[in-house]
Design an enzyme around this catalytic site. Sequence first.
Site, short mmCIF file in Angstrom:
data_model
loop_
_atom_site.label_atom_id
_atom_site.label_comp_id
_atom_site.label_asym_id
_atom_site.label_seq_id
_atom_site.Cartn_x
_atom_site.Cartn_y
_atom_site.Cartn_z
N GLU A 43 -34.48 34.24 7.01
CA GLU A 43 -33.20 33.55 6.91
C GLU A 43 -32.26 33.93 8.06
O GLU A 43 -31.04 33.85 7.94
CB GLU A 43 -32.55 33.84 5.55
CG GLU A 43 -33.39 33.30 4.40
CD GLU A 43 -32.57 32.84 3.21
OE1 GLU A 43 -31.33 32.74 3.32
OE2 GLU A 43 -33.17 32.56 2.17
N HIS B 51 -29.87 30.33 3.69
CA HIS B 51 -29.60 29.93 5.07
C HIS B 51 -30.77 29.12 5.61
O HIS B 51 -31.91 29.58 5.56
CB HIS B 51 -29.39 31.17 5.96
CG HIS B 51 -28.20 31.98 5.55
ND1 HIS B 51 -28.18 32.73 4.41
CD2 HIS B 51 -27.00 32.17 6.16
CE1 HIS B 51 -27.01 33.34 4.30
NE2 HIS B 51 -26.28 33.01 5.34
N LYS C 174 -23.30 30.69 -1.72
CA LYS C 174 -23.15 30.50 -0.27
C LYS C 174 -24.34 29.73 0.30
O LYS C 174 -25.49 30.03 0.00
CB LYS C 174 -23.05 31.86 0.43
CG LYS C 174 -22.94 31.76 1.96
CD LYS C 174 -23.05 33.11 2.62
CE LYS C 174 -23.01 32.97 4.15
NZ LYS C 174 -23.36 34.22 4.84
#
Length: 243
Positions: A78, A135, A162
């Site tokens: 990530e 991510h 997130k």
Amino acid sequence: MTLGTGRPKIAVPITGKTASEIIEQAKTIASKTPDLVEWRIDFYEDVTDAQQLVTTGKQLHDTLGSIPILTTFRTKGEGGELQLSDDQYFEICKTVITAGFTDALDVERYHDEASVKALVNKAHENQVVVIMSNHDFDKTPDQTDIVGRLTSMVELGADVAKMAVMPQSADDVLTLLAATNQAHQELDQPLITMSMGDLGKVSRISGEVFGSCLSFGSVGAGSAPGQISLDDLRHDLNDLKLS
């Protein structure tokens, strides 16, 4: 500090490789008074030594004073610096939780779900806030996919969800912003989202409009493509604040 109210808060990353570099960065950053500091422990050369990790973490806590700490081990897949097995990743996270120096912990969403849930529970037992993350450095998933990922983080117990994505076009940036707006309306927990790189810089300053509660700014070296300097980011967020 409360995430999810008013102007988006600003976090500054610490990316030092040695304890002395980490503390020196912390002193410089503390003088700029960000809302939050993110300690990227995947940059730290002694991160796999539990005793050294705790010792440095406590020194960092003392140096930063009242500035909250988010501790993050970003795995290689990530965008992080160090390749670890899942077992090593979870052991490091557990060490951080029980050491008492951090206010929040980044927990990556896409590991074994039972292990993720157990880590969330352990964090909450120790009064550590969980920012769950994902991510994608290759692309921007579609809007439904982004909202689904953020929703799954909340379902796994995240206090904050997130998502960071890589845009290939302006349309990709719009997709991230639309997904953020939708998730902000549908979920109760605060969100952090960003579109990376130069194309995505607008997403780092528009959080108050679309529903992202935190932006990452740099003091010196940044930790992700497209980060804006703390001074410029603070100015931009203030210019775009909602009355």
